[in-house]
Design a protein around this motif. Structure first.
Motif, PDB file in Angstrom:
ATOM      1  N   GLU A  61       0.834  -1.190   0.000  1.00 23.45           N
ATOM      2  CA  GLU A  61       0.000   0.000   0.000  1.00 23.45           C
ATOM      3  C   GLU A  61       0.870   1.242   0.000  1.00 23.45           C
ATOM      4  O   GLU A  61       1.816   1.362   0.762  1.00 23.45           O
ATOM      5  N   SER A  62       0.523   2.153  -0.880  1.00 20.99           N
ATOM      6  CA  SER A  62       1.114   3.481  -0.822  1.00 20.99           C
ATOM      7  C   SER A  62       0.086   4.368  -0.139  1.00 20.99           C
ATOM      8  O   SER A  62      -0.990   3.908   0.227  1.00 20.99           O
ATOM      9  N   VAL A  63       0.434   5.630   0.044  1.00 26.16           N
ATOM     10  CA  VAL A  63      -0.515   6.527   0.697  1.00 26.16           C
ATOM     11  C   VAL A  63      -1.836   6.491  -0.056  1.00 26.16           C
ATOM     12  O   VAL A  63      -2.908   6.482   0.520  1.00 26.16           O
ATOM     13  N   LYS A  64      -1.716   6.440  -1.365  1.00 26.28           N
ATOM     14  CA  LYS A  64      -2.897   6.645  -2.183  1.00 26.28           C
ATOM     15  C   LYS A  64      -3.640   5.356  -2.518  1.00 26.28           C
ATOM     16  O   LYS A  64      -4.846   5.367  -2.699  1.00 26.28           O
ATOM     17  N   ALA A  65      -2.926   4.248  -2.649  1.00 27.13           N
ATOM     18  CA  ALA A  65      -3.588   3.086  -3.247  1.00 27.13           C
ATOM     19  C   ALA A  65      -2.985   1.784  -2.735  1.00 27.13           C
ATOM     20  O   ALA A  65      -1.929   1.762  -2.112  1.00 27.13           O
ATOM     21  N   VAL A  66      -3.700   0.722  -3.024  1.00 22.54           N
ATOM     22  CA  VAL A  66      -3.202  -0.602  -2.659  1.00 22.54           C
ATOM     23  C   VAL A  66      -3.001  -1.398  -3.940  1.00 22.54           C
ATOM     24  O   VAL A  66      -3.794  -1.300  -4.878  1.00 22.54           O
TER      25      VAL A  66
ATOM     26  N   THR B  40       4.210  11.969  -1.711  1.00 27.25           N
ATOM     27  CA  THR B  40       3.042  12.459  -0.984  1.00 27.25           C
ATOM     28  C   THR B  40       3.329  12.759   0.485  1.00 27.25           C
ATOM     29  O   THR B  40       2.885  13.777   1.013  1.00 27.25           O
ATOM     30  N   ALA B 236      -2.763  13.659  -4.269  1.00 27.05           N
ATOM     31  CA  ALA B 236      -2.722  12.699  -3.163  1.00 27.05           C
ATOM     32  C   ALA B 236      -2.531  13.433  -1.842  1.00 27.05           C
ATOM     33  O   ALA B 236      -3.215  13.147  -0.855  1.00 27.05           O
ATOM     34  N   THR B 240      -4.903  13.611   1.525  1.00 27.16           N
ATOM     35  CA  THR B 240      -4.536  13.205   2.889  1.00 27.16           C
ATOM     36  C   THR B 240      -4.625  14.389   3.846  1.00 27.16           C
ATOM     37  O   THR B 240      -5.005  14.225   5.004  1.00 27.16           O
ATOM     38  N   ILE B 304      -4.549  -0.672   6.556  1.00 27.11           N
ATOM     39  CA  ILE B 304      -5.065   0.619   6.108  1.00 27.11           C
ATOM     40  C   ILE B 304      -6.468   0.414   5.555  1.00 27.11           C
ATOM     41  O   ILE B 304      -6.677  -0.391   4.657  1.00 27.11           O
ATOM     42  N   ARG B 306      -9.734   1.548   3.462  1.00 23.14           N
ATOM     43  CA  ARG B 306      -9.934   2.345   2.250  1.00 23.14           C
ATOM     44  C   ARG B 306     -11.423   2.594   2.050  1.00 23.14           C
ATOM     45  O   ARG B 306     -12.263   1.869   2.591  1.00 23.14           O
ATOM     46  N   SER B 325      -6.939   6.285   4.724  1.00 23.44           N
ATOM     47  CA  SER B 325      -5.572   6.481   4.242  1.00 23.44           C
ATOM     48  C   SER B 325      -4.642   6.608   5.437  1.00 23.44           C
ATOM     49  O   SER B 325      -5.090   6.850   6.552  1.00 23.44           O
ATOM     50  N   PRO B 326      -3.357   6.458   5.216  1.00 19.23           N
ATOM     51  CA  PRO B 326      -2.429   6.850   6.276  1.00 19.23           C
ATOM     52  C   PRO B 326      -2.486   8.366   6.439  1.00 19.23           C
ATOM     53  O   PRO B 326      -2.700   9.087   5.468  1.00 19.23           O
ATOM     54  N   ARG B 355     -10.239  -6.075   2.591  1.00 18.62           N
ATOM     55  CA  ARG B 355     -10.078  -7.178   1.622  1.00 18.62           C
ATOM     56  C   ARG B 355     -10.129  -8.544   2.315  1.00 18.62           C
ATOM     57  O   ARG B 355      -9.254  -9.389   2.124  1.00 18.62           O
TER      58      ARG B 355
END
Lengths: 129, 373
Positions: A61-66, B40, B236, B240, B304, B306, B325-326, B355
Protein backbone atom coordinates in the motif's frame (compact mmCIF):
# COMPACT_ATOMS: atom_id res chain seq x y z
CA UNK A 1 14.81 6.04 -15.42
CA UNK A 2 14.00 3.07 -13.29
CA UNK A 3 16.82 0.74 -12.35
CA UNK A 4 16.57 -2.74 -13.96
CA UNK A 5 19.47 -4.96 -12.85
CA UNK A 6 20.66 -7.49 -15.43
CA UNK A 7 20.97 -10.45 -13.06
CA UNK A 8 17.27 -10.68 -12.17
CA UNK A 9 14.15 -12.13 -13.76
CA UNK A 10 11.01 -10.02 -14.09
CA UNK A 11 7.25 -10.56 -14.26
CA UNK A 12 4.69 -8.52 -16.17
CA UNK A 13 3.16 -7.76 -12.76
CA UNK A 14 6.37 -5.85 -11.91
CA UNK A 15 7.93 -8.32 -9.51
CA UNK A 16 11.57 -9.36 -9.69
CA UNK A 17 13.07 -12.77 -8.91
CA UNK A 18 16.63 -13.56 -7.88
CA UNK A 19 17.55 -17.24 -7.94
CA UNK A 20 19.70 -18.47 -5.04
CA UNK A 21 20.10 -22.24 -5.42
CA UNK A 22 16.63 -23.77 -5.20
CA UNK A 23 15.23 -20.61 -3.63
CA UNK A 24 13.78 -17.56 -5.30
CA UNK A 25 13.91 -14.16 -3.65
CA UNK A 26 10.99 -11.95 -4.73
CA UNK A 27 10.29 -8.24 -4.50
CA UNK A 28 8.76 -5.47 -6.59
CA UNK A 29 10.72 -3.56 -9.18
CA UNK A 30 12.11 -0.06 -9.01
CA UNK A 31 9.61 0.91 -11.70
CA UNK A 32 6.76 -0.49 -9.56
CA UNK A 33 7.82 1.38 -6.42
CA UNK A 34 8.16 4.58 -8.46
CA UNK A 35 4.64 4.16 -9.75
CA UNK A 36 3.27 3.41 -6.29
CA UNK A 37 4.86 6.33 -4.51
CA UNK A 38 5.51 6.23 -0.76
CA UNK A 39 5.01 2.68 0.43
CA UNK A 40 3.41 2.75 3.86
CA UNK A 41 2.32 -0.83 4.42
CA UNK A 42 3.30 -4.24 3.15
CA UNK A 43 1.17 -7.28 3.82
CA UNK A 44 3.09 -10.55 3.43
CA UNK A 45 2.17 -14.23 3.78
CA UNK A 46 3.40 -16.62 6.47
CA UNK A 47 6.28 -19.03 6.04
CA UNK A 48 5.11 -22.48 5.07
CA UNK A 49 2.32 -21.22 2.84
CA UNK A 50 2.40 -22.56 -0.69
CA UNK A 51 1.48 -20.66 -3.80
CA UNK A 52 0.91 -21.54 -7.43
CA UNK A 53 2.57 -19.23 -9.92
CA UNK A 54 0.98 -15.81 -10.51
CA UNK A 55 -1.12 -16.02 -7.35
CA UNK A 56 -1.51 -12.98 -5.09
CA UNK A 57 0.66 -13.46 -2.00
CA UNK A 58 0.17 -10.08 -0.39
CA UNK A 59 -0.25 -6.38 -0.99
CA UNK A 60 1.72 -3.18 -1.02
CA UNK A 61 0.00 0.00 0.00
CA UNK A 62 1.11 3.48 -0.82
CA UNK A 63 -0.52 6.53 0.70
CA UNK A 64 -2.90 6.64 -2.18
CA UNK A 65 -3.59 3.09 -3.25
CA UNK A 66 -3.20 -0.60 -2.66
CA UNK A 67 -1.65 -3.03 -5.15
CA UNK A 68 -1.61 -6.78 -4.97
CA UNK A 69 1.69 -8.58 -5.35
CA UNK A 70 1.90 -11.85 -7.19
CA UNK A 71 4.41 -14.64 -6.89
CA UNK A 72 6.00 -15.06 -10.32
CA UNK A 73 6.74 -18.74 -9.63
CA UNK A 74 5.22 -21.57 -7.61
CA UNK A 75 6.57 -22.92 -4.35
CA UNK A 76 6.61 -22.75 -0.57
CA UNK A 77 7.41 -19.60 1.40
CA UNK A 78 10.54 -20.20 3.46
CA UNK A 79 11.12 -16.66 4.72
CA UNK A 80 9.40 -13.30 4.71
CA UNK A 81 11.02 -9.92 5.21
CA UNK A 82 9.47 -9.02 8.56
CA UNK A 83 11.48 -5.80 8.75
CA UNK A 84 9.02 -4.30 6.25
CA UNK A 85 6.43 -4.27 9.06
CA UNK A 86 8.27 -1.41 10.69
CA UNK A 87 10.08 0.01 7.70
CA UNK A 88 7.90 -0.38 4.62
CA UNK A 89 9.80 2.54 3.07
CA UNK A 90 12.65 0.12 2.36
CA UNK A 91 10.62 -0.92 -0.67
CA UNK A 92 11.06 2.59 -2.05
CA UNK A 93 14.65 3.06 -0.99
CA UNK A 94 16.11 -0.30 -1.93
CA UNK A 95 13.60 -2.39 -3.89
CA UNK A 96 16.17 -4.98 -5.01
CA UNK A 97 17.99 -5.14 -1.67
CA UNK A 98 16.55 -4.48 1.77
CA UNK A 99 13.11 -4.13 0.23
CA UNK A 100 12.92 -7.80 -0.76
CA UNK A 101 9.66 -9.44 0.28
CA UNK A 102 9.64 -13.23 0.29
CA UNK A 103 11.85 -16.25 -0.30
CA UNK A 104 10.25 -19.22 -2.01
CA UNK A 105 11.52 -22.78 -2.29
CA UNK A 106 10.82 -23.34 -5.95
CA UNK A 107 8.72 -26.25 -7.18
CA UNK A 108 10.33 -26.20 -10.60
CA UNK A 109 13.53 -24.33 -11.37
CA UNK A 110 12.53 -24.05 -15.04
CA UNK A 111 9.71 -21.64 -14.23
CA UNK A 112 12.06 -18.68 -14.09
CA UNK A 113 12.83 -19.17 -17.77
CA UNK A 114 9.31 -18.05 -18.63
CA UNK A 115 9.92 -14.71 -16.95
CA UNK A 116 11.26 -11.61 -18.68
CA UNK A 117 14.91 -10.69 -18.93
CA UNK A 118 16.02 -7.22 -17.86
CA UNK A 119 16.00 -6.01 -21.48
CA UNK A 120 12.56 -7.51 -22.10
CA UNK A 121 11.20 -5.95 -18.92
CA UNK A 122 12.55 -2.54 -19.89
CA UNK A 123 10.82 -2.82 -23.26
CA UNK A 124 7.65 -3.97 -21.51
CA UNK A 125 7.52 -1.00 -19.13
CA UNK A 126 8.24 1.43 -21.97
CA UNK A 127 5.41 -0.07 -24.02
CA UNK A 128 3.06 0.26 -21.03
CA UNK A 129 3.67 4.00 -20.72
CA UNK B 1 6.21 10.25 -18.94
CA UNK B 2 3.07 9.33 -20.79
CA UNK B 3 1.09 11.81 -22.83
CA UNK B 4 -2.41 12.56 -21.61
CA UNK B 5 -5.31 10.97 -23.43
CA UNK B 6 -6.70 13.48 -25.90
CA UNK B 7 -10.04 13.85 -24.14
CA UNK B 8 -8.56 14.81 -20.77
CA UNK B 9 -8.80 18.46 -19.83
CA UNK B 10 -5.61 20.26 -18.87
CA UNK B 11 -5.09 23.18 -16.54
CA UNK B 12 -2.83 26.01 -17.72
CA UNK B 13 -0.14 24.50 -15.50
CA UNK B 14 -0.03 21.11 -17.20
CA UNK B 15 3.39 21.68 -18.77
CA UNK B 16 4.73 23.15 -15.53
CA UNK B 17 3.69 20.02 -13.64
CA UNK B 18 5.43 17.81 -16.16
CA UNK B 19 8.62 19.90 -16.01
CA UNK B 20 8.63 19.50 -12.21
CA UNK B 21 8.34 15.73 -12.57
CA UNK B 22 4.69 15.53 -11.55
CA UNK B 23 3.19 12.09 -12.01
CA UNK B 24 0.06 12.74 -14.02
CA UNK B 25 -3.19 10.85 -13.54
CA UNK B 26 -6.77 11.19 -14.69
CA UNK B 27 -8.95 12.89 -12.10
CA UNK B 28 -12.55 13.85 -12.80
CA UNK B 29 -11.81 14.19 -16.50
CA UNK B 30 -8.62 16.21 -15.90
CA UNK B 31 -4.97 15.36 -16.40
CA UNK B 32 -3.57 16.25 -12.97
CA UNK B 33 -0.42 15.63 -10.91
CA UNK B 34 -1.03 13.08 -8.17
CA UNK B 35 2.41 13.76 -6.71
CA UNK B 36 5.83 15.22 -7.50
CA UNK B 37 9.19 13.52 -6.99
CA UNK B 38 9.35 14.41 -3.26
CA UNK B 39 6.38 12.10 -2.72
CA UNK B 40 3.04 12.46 -0.98
CA UNK B 41 4.32 12.07 2.56
CA UNK B 42 6.92 14.82 2.15
CA UNK B 43 4.45 17.10 0.38
CA UNK B 44 1.91 16.58 3.15
CA UNK B 45 4.31 17.17 6.01
CA UNK B 46 5.88 20.18 4.30
CA UNK B 47 2.43 21.76 3.98
CA UNK B 48 1.77 21.24 7.69
CA UNK B 49 5.16 22.57 8.76
CA UNK B 50 6.08 25.12 6.06
CA UNK B 51 4.05 25.51 2.89
CA UNK B 52 2.65 23.60 -0.05
CA UNK B 53 1.48 24.90 -3.42
CA UNK B 54 -1.44 23.24 -5.20
CA UNK B 55 -2.82 23.74 -8.69
CA UNK B 56 -6.58 23.72 -8.25
CA UNK B 57 -7.39 25.32 -11.58
CA UNK B 58 -9.57 22.33 -12.41
CA UNK B 59 -12.18 23.61 -9.96
CA UNK B 60 -15.21 25.17 -11.64
CA UNK B 61 -16.52 28.73 -11.34
CA UNK B 62 -20.05 29.95 -11.89
CA UNK B 63 -20.62 33.68 -12.05
CA UNK B 64 -24.00 34.98 -10.84
CA UNK B 65 -24.80 38.62 -11.45
CA UNK B 66 -27.91 40.69 -11.04
CA UNK B 67 -30.30 42.13 -8.52
CA UNK B 68 -31.62 38.71 -7.48
CA UNK B 69 -28.21 37.01 -7.23
CA UNK B 70 -28.36 36.54 -3.46
CA UNK B 71 -31.98 35.38 -3.46
CA UNK B 72 -31.30 32.94 -6.29
CA UNK B 73 -28.23 31.36 -4.73
CA UNK B 74 -29.94 31.29 -1.33
CA UNK B 75 -32.71 29.17 -2.82
CA UNK B 76 -30.22 26.65 -4.25
CA UNK B 77 -27.85 26.37 -1.30
CA UNK B 78 -28.17 25.39 2.34
CA UNK B 79 -26.11 28.06 4.07
CA UNK B 80 -27.35 31.65 4.36
CA UNK B 81 -25.88 33.79 1.58
CA UNK B 82 -27.67 36.88 2.89
CA UNK B 83 -25.33 36.90 5.89
CA UNK B 84 -22.29 37.55 3.71
CA UNK B 85 -20.72 40.96 3.29
CA UNK B 86 -18.65 42.04 0.30
CA UNK B 87 -15.28 40.31 0.48
CA UNK B 88 -16.53 37.33 2.41
CA UNK B 89 -16.63 33.67 1.38
CA UNK B 90 -18.93 30.94 2.61
CA UNK B 91 -18.78 27.15 2.59
CA UNK B 92 -22.13 25.75 1.52
CA UNK B 93 -23.83 23.06 -0.54
CA UNK B 94 -26.15 22.72 -3.49
CA UNK B 95 -28.91 20.48 -2.21
CA UNK B 96 -31.47 18.15 -3.76
CA UNK B 97 -35.12 18.19 -2.65
CA UNK B 98 -34.19 15.23 -0.43
CA UNK B 99 -31.55 17.25 1.41
CA UNK B 100 -28.72 15.32 -0.16
CA UNK B 101 -25.79 16.96 -1.86
CA UNK B 102 -25.39 17.96 -5.51
CA UNK B 103 -22.03 19.47 -4.61
CA UNK B 104 -20.25 21.39 -1.89
CA UNK B 105 -18.89 24.79 -2.86
CA UNK B 106 -17.63 28.19 -1.85
CA UNK B 107 -19.72 31.30 -2.46
CA UNK B 108 -17.76 34.53 -2.78
CA UNK B 109 -19.68 37.75 -2.38
CA UNK B 110 -18.02 40.09 -4.86
CA UNK B 111 -20.81 42.67 -4.54
CA UNK B 112 -24.44 42.79 -3.52
CA UNK B 113 -25.40 41.83 -7.07
CA UNK B 114 -22.44 39.58 -7.88
CA UNK B 115 -21.60 36.17 -6.45
CA UNK B 116 -18.91 33.77 -7.59
CA UNK B 117 -19.51 30.08 -6.91
CA UNK B 118 -16.49 27.77 -6.84
CA UNK B 119 -17.43 24.14 -7.32
CA UNK B 120 -15.69 20.79 -7.60
CA UNK B 121 -13.93 19.86 -10.85
CA UNK B 122 -15.68 16.57 -11.48
CA UNK B 123 -19.11 18.03 -10.80
CA UNK B 124 -18.78 21.34 -12.68
CA UNK B 125 -20.90 20.30 -15.65
CA UNK B 126 -23.57 18.73 -13.44
CA UNK B 127 -23.66 21.78 -11.17
CA UNK B 128 -23.87 24.15 -14.11
CA UNK B 129 -26.85 22.27 -15.58
CA UNK B 130 -28.52 22.14 -12.15
CA UNK B 131 -28.02 25.84 -11.52
CA UNK B 132 -29.22 26.81 -15.00
CA UNK B 133 -32.27 24.56 -14.72
CA UNK B 134 -33.40 26.41 -11.57
CA UNK B 135 -33.19 29.81 -13.15
CA UNK B 136 -36.84 30.83 -13.27
CA UNK B 137 -37.07 34.40 -14.43
CA UNK B 138 -35.02 35.96 -11.66
CA UNK B 139 -33.18 39.12 -12.50
CA UNK B 140 -29.81 37.43 -12.89
CA UNK B 141 -27.24 36.45 -15.47
CA UNK B 142 -25.47 33.13 -15.12
CA UNK B 143 -22.13 32.33 -16.68
CA UNK B 144 -19.99 29.21 -16.50
CA UNK B 145 -16.73 31.05 -15.90
CA UNK B 146 -14.58 27.97 -15.28
CA UNK B 147 -12.26 28.68 -18.19
CA UNK B 148 -11.66 32.26 -17.05
CA UNK B 149 -9.66 31.42 -13.95
CA UNK B 150 -6.58 29.62 -12.85
CA UNK B 151 -6.60 28.82 -9.16
CA UNK B 152 -3.57 28.23 -6.99
CA UNK B 153 -3.74 27.24 -3.33
CA UNK B 154 -0.78 28.13 -1.14
CA UNK B 155 -1.25 26.44 2.21
CA UNK B 156 0.69 26.11 5.44
CA UNK B 157 2.07 28.24 8.27
CA UNK B 158 4.47 30.05 5.92
CA UNK B 159 1.93 30.69 3.19
CA UNK B 160 1.37 34.24 4.39
CA UNK B 161 5.04 35.23 4.49
CA UNK B 162 5.67 33.71 1.06
CA UNK B 163 2.70 35.36 -0.63
CA UNK B 164 3.33 38.68 1.11
CA UNK B 165 6.60 39.01 -0.85
CA UNK B 166 4.58 39.18 -4.05
CA UNK B 167 1.81 41.58 -3.14
CA UNK B 168 1.26 45.02 -1.69
CA UNK B 169 -2.05 43.89 -0.22
CA UNK B 170 -1.64 43.52 3.53
CA UNK B 171 -2.46 39.83 3.87
CA UNK B 172 -2.69 40.02 7.66
CA UNK B 173 -5.80 42.11 7.19
CA UNK B 174 -7.63 39.39 5.28
CA UNK B 175 -9.56 37.39 7.84
CA UNK B 176 -10.20 33.67 7.50
CA UNK B 177 -12.90 33.03 4.88
CA UNK B 178 -12.53 36.53 3.50
CA UNK B 179 -10.90 37.75 0.30
CA UNK B 180 -9.81 40.86 -1.48
CA UNK B 181 -9.05 41.93 -5.02
CA UNK B 182 -5.40 42.73 -5.35
CA UNK B 183 -2.27 42.15 -7.37
CA UNK B 184 0.11 39.24 -6.99
CA UNK B 185 3.36 39.89 -8.84
CA UNK B 186 1.48 42.62 -10.69
CA UNK B 187 -1.26 40.23 -11.80
CA UNK B 188 -4.89 41.02 -11.02
CA UNK B 189 -6.12 38.38 -8.61
CA UNK B 190 -8.72 37.39 -6.09
CA UNK B 191 -6.75 36.67 -2.93
CA UNK B 192 -8.79 34.53 -0.60
CA UNK B 193 -7.88 33.25 2.86
CA UNK B 194 -9.39 29.83 2.34
CA UNK B 195 -8.18 26.31 1.71
CA UNK B 196 -8.73 22.61 2.06
CA UNK B 197 -5.83 21.43 4.18
CA UNK B 198 -6.60 22.48 7.74
CA UNK B 199 -3.79 25.05 7.54
CA UNK B 200 -3.76 28.79 7.22
CA UNK B 201 -3.35 29.72 3.59
CA UNK B 202 -4.58 31.47 0.52
CA UNK B 203 -6.31 30.64 -2.70
CA UNK B 204 -5.39 32.92 -5.58
CA UNK B 205 -7.63 33.25 -8.63
CA UNK B 206 -6.31 34.91 -11.77
CA UNK B 207 -6.48 34.81 -15.55
CA UNK B 208 -5.33 31.42 -16.87
CA UNK B 209 -2.58 32.91 -19.03
CA UNK B 210 -0.95 34.20 -15.84
CA UNK B 211 -0.97 30.81 -14.14
CA UNK B 212 2.64 29.86 -14.93
CA UNK B 213 3.97 33.23 -13.86
CA UNK B 214 2.12 33.01 -10.54
CA UNK B 215 3.12 29.41 -9.98
CA UNK B 216 6.80 30.07 -10.66
CA UNK B 217 6.90 33.28 -8.63
CA UNK B 218 5.33 31.61 -5.62
CA UNK B 219 7.77 28.69 -5.85
CA UNK B 220 10.67 31.16 -6.07
CA UNK B 221 9.39 33.28 -3.19
CA UNK B 222 8.99 30.11 -1.13
CA UNK B 223 12.56 28.91 -1.85
CA UNK B 224 11.41 25.84 -3.72
CA UNK B 225 14.17 23.27 -3.93
CA UNK B 226 15.67 24.01 -0.53
CA UNK B 227 15.25 21.77 2.51
CA UNK B 228 12.70 24.06 4.07
CA UNK B 229 11.17 25.58 0.97
CA UNK B 230 7.66 25.41 -0.40
CA UNK B 231 6.81 22.19 -2.22
CA UNK B 232 4.44 21.74 -5.11
CA UNK B 233 1.83 19.22 -3.97
CA UNK B 234 -0.31 16.80 -5.91
CA UNK B 235 -3.81 15.47 -5.52
CA UNK B 236 -2.72 12.70 -3.16
CA UNK B 237 -1.41 15.16 -0.58
CA UNK B 238 -4.47 17.33 -1.07
CA UNK B 239 -6.55 14.30 -0.14
CA UNK B 240 -4.54 13.20 2.89
CA UNK B 241 -4.40 16.77 4.21
CA UNK B 242 -8.14 17.29 3.94
CA UNK B 243 -8.77 13.87 5.48
CA UNK B 244 -6.59 14.66 8.51
CA UNK B 245 -8.50 17.92 8.80
CA UNK B 246 -11.76 15.93 8.78
CA UNK B 247 -13.13 17.70 5.72
CA UNK B 248 -15.71 16.07 3.49
CA UNK B 249 -14.79 15.15 -0.09
CA UNK B 250 -17.51 15.10 -2.68
CA UNK B 251 -18.14 11.59 -3.98
CA UNK B 252 -16.89 10.14 -0.70
CA UNK B 253 -18.37 11.64 2.47
CA UNK B 254 -21.06 13.55 0.61
CA UNK B 255 -23.03 12.85 -2.53
CA UNK B 256 -26.61 12.61 -3.71
CA UNK B 257 -27.23 9.74 -1.27
CA UNK B 258 -26.10 11.50 1.90
CA UNK B 259 -27.83 14.38 3.60
CA UNK B 260 -26.03 17.36 5.08
CA UNK B 261 -27.17 16.43 8.58
CA UNK B 262 -25.79 12.90 8.32
CA UNK B 263 -22.48 14.35 7.12
CA UNK B 264 -22.04 16.63 10.18
CA UNK B 265 -22.85 19.61 7.97
CA UNK B 266 -25.69 20.90 10.11
CA UNK B 267 -23.57 24.00 10.58
CA UNK B 268 -24.05 24.95 6.92
CA UNK B 269 -27.75 24.01 7.02
CA UNK B 270 -29.71 27.15 7.90
CA UNK B 271 -33.27 25.91 8.26
CA UNK B 272 -34.47 29.31 9.46
CA UNK B 273 -33.19 31.39 6.57
CA UNK B 274 -36.29 30.88 4.41
CA UNK B 275 -37.07 28.35 1.77
CA UNK B 276 -34.38 26.50 -0.14
CA UNK B 277 -34.26 23.27 -2.13
CA UNK B 278 -34.20 20.42 0.37
CA UNK B 279 -35.18 22.52 3.35
CA UNK B 280 -38.36 20.58 4.05
CA UNK B 281 -36.61 17.21 3.94
CA UNK B 282 -33.79 18.43 6.15
CA UNK B 283 -36.19 19.99 8.68
CA UNK B 284 -38.09 16.71 8.85
CA UNK B 285 -34.89 14.73 9.26
CA UNK B 286 -33.72 17.05 11.99
CA UNK B 287 -36.98 16.60 13.84
CA UNK B 288 -37.02 12.83 13.48
CA UNK B 289 -33.31 12.44 14.08
CA UNK B 290 -30.73 11.07 11.66
CA UNK B 291 -30.39 7.32 11.37
CA UNK B 292 -26.75 7.25 10.43
CA UNK B 293 -23.85 9.54 11.01
CA UNK B 294 -20.44 10.29 9.56
CA UNK B 295 -17.71 9.28 11.99
CA UNK B 296 -13.94 9.40 12.09
CA UNK B 297 -11.94 6.33 13.02
CA UNK B 298 -8.40 5.41 13.78
CA UNK B 299 -7.14 1.98 12.79
CA UNK B 300 -5.74 0.25 15.88
CA UNK B 301 -4.49 -2.92 14.16
CA UNK B 302 -1.96 -3.08 11.38
CA UNK B 303 -3.55 -2.19 8.08
CA UNK B 304 -5.06 0.62 6.11
CA UNK B 305 -8.79 1.06 5.64
CA UNK B 306 -9.93 2.34 2.25
CA UNK B 307 -13.14 3.89 1.02
CA UNK B 308 -15.90 1.44 0.19
CA UNK B 309 -14.86 -1.13 2.79
CA UNK B 310 -17.44 -2.41 5.25
CA UNK B 311 -17.52 -1.28 8.88
CA UNK B 312 -18.47 -3.92 11.45
CA UNK B 313 -19.53 -3.64 15.06
CA UNK B 314 -19.62 -6.84 17.12
CA UNK B 315 -19.19 -8.84 13.93
CA UNK B 316 -22.16 -7.29 12.19
CA UNK B 317 -21.81 -5.21 9.02
CA UNK B 318 -23.28 -1.86 9.96
CA UNK B 319 -21.72 0.72 7.68
CA UNK B 320 -19.14 1.68 5.13
CA UNK B 321 -15.89 3.64 5.06
CA UNK B 322 -16.00 6.70 2.80
CA UNK B 323 -12.31 7.62 3.00
CA UNK B 324 -9.28 5.92 4.42
CA UNK B 325 -5.57 6.48 4.24
CA UNK B 326 -2.43 6.85 6.28
CA UNK B 327 -2.27 10.27 7.94
CA UNK B 328 1.29 11.35 7.16
CA UNK B 329 1.49 14.08 9.81
CA UNK B 330 -0.27 12.22 12.62
CA UNK B 331 1.42 8.96 11.59
CA UNK B 332 -1.75 6.96 12.10
CA UNK B 333 -4.07 5.16 9.75
CA UNK B 334 -7.37 6.98 9.72
CA UNK B 335 -10.64 7.11 7.90
CA UNK B 336 -14.20 8.32 7.85
CA UNK B 337 -17.40 6.45 7.25
CA UNK B 338 -21.07 6.08 8.04
CA UNK B 339 -22.48 4.02 10.91
CA UNK B 340 -25.92 3.92 12.56
CA UNK B 341 -26.23 6.87 14.91
CA UNK B 342 -26.62 4.66 17.98
CA UNK B 343 -23.21 3.13 17.22
CA UNK B 344 -21.45 6.41 16.51
CA UNK B 345 -20.14 7.30 19.97
CA UNK B 346 -16.48 8.25 20.25
CA UNK B 347 -14.57 5.31 21.69
CA UNK B 348 -16.72 2.65 20.03
CA UNK B 349 -14.64 -0.31 18.84
CA UNK B 350 -15.28 -1.14 15.19
CA UNK B 351 -13.70 -3.36 12.58
CA UNK B 352 -13.03 -2.67 8.94
CA UNK B 353 -13.17 -5.43 6.35
CA UNK B 354 -9.86 -4.82 4.60
CA UNK B 355 -10.08 -7.18 1.62
CA UNK B 356 -11.35 -10.02 3.79
CA UNK B 357 -9.18 -9.31 6.82
CA UNK B 358 -10.95 -7.80 9.82
CA UNK B 359 -8.89 -4.88 11.07
CA UNK B 360 -9.61 -3.29 14.43
CA UNK B 361 -10.36 0.42 14.67
CA UNK B 362 -11.92 2.89 17.05
CA UNK B 363 -14.23 5.83 16.56
CA UNK B 364 -12.41 9.06 17.40
CA UNK B 365 -13.44 12.73 17.38
CA UNK B 366 -13.30 14.75 14.16
CA UNK B 367 -11.21 16.48 12.98
CA UNK B 368 -8.21 14.21 13.44
CA UNK B 369 -5.92 17.21 13.14
CA UNK B 370 -6.48 20.80 14.16
CA UNK B 371 -3.75 23.37 13.77
CA UNK B 372 -2.61 25.39 16.75
CA UNK B 373 -3.90 28.94 16.35
Amino acid sequence: MANVPDNLHYSKDHEWVRVEGDTAVVGITDHAQEQLGDVVYVELPKTGETFPAHESFGSVESVKAVSEIFTPISGTITEVNDSLNDEPEKVNKDPYGEGWMIKIKMNAAGEVDSLLTAAEYEDFTKAEE
Amino acid sequence: MSAPAVDLKRTPLNEAHRRLGGRMVEFGGWDMPVQYPAGTVNEHVRTRTRAGLFDVSHMGEVDVRGRDAIAFVNRLTSNDVSKLVDGQAQYTALTTPQGTVIDDLLVYRMAEDHLLLVVNAGTTDKDWEWIKSHHAGENIELRNASAEYCQLALQGPEAISILQQLTETNLEEIKYYHFTLGKVDGIDAIISRTGYTGEDGFEVYAAPEKAEQLWNKILDAGNYGTDEGVMPCGLAARNTLRLEAGMALYGHEIDENTTLLEANLGWITKLNKGDFIGREALAKQKEEGIKRKLIGFEVTDRGIARDGQDILVNGERVGRATSGSPAPFLKKNIGMGYVPRELSAVGTAIEIDVRGRMVGAQIVPLPFYKRAK
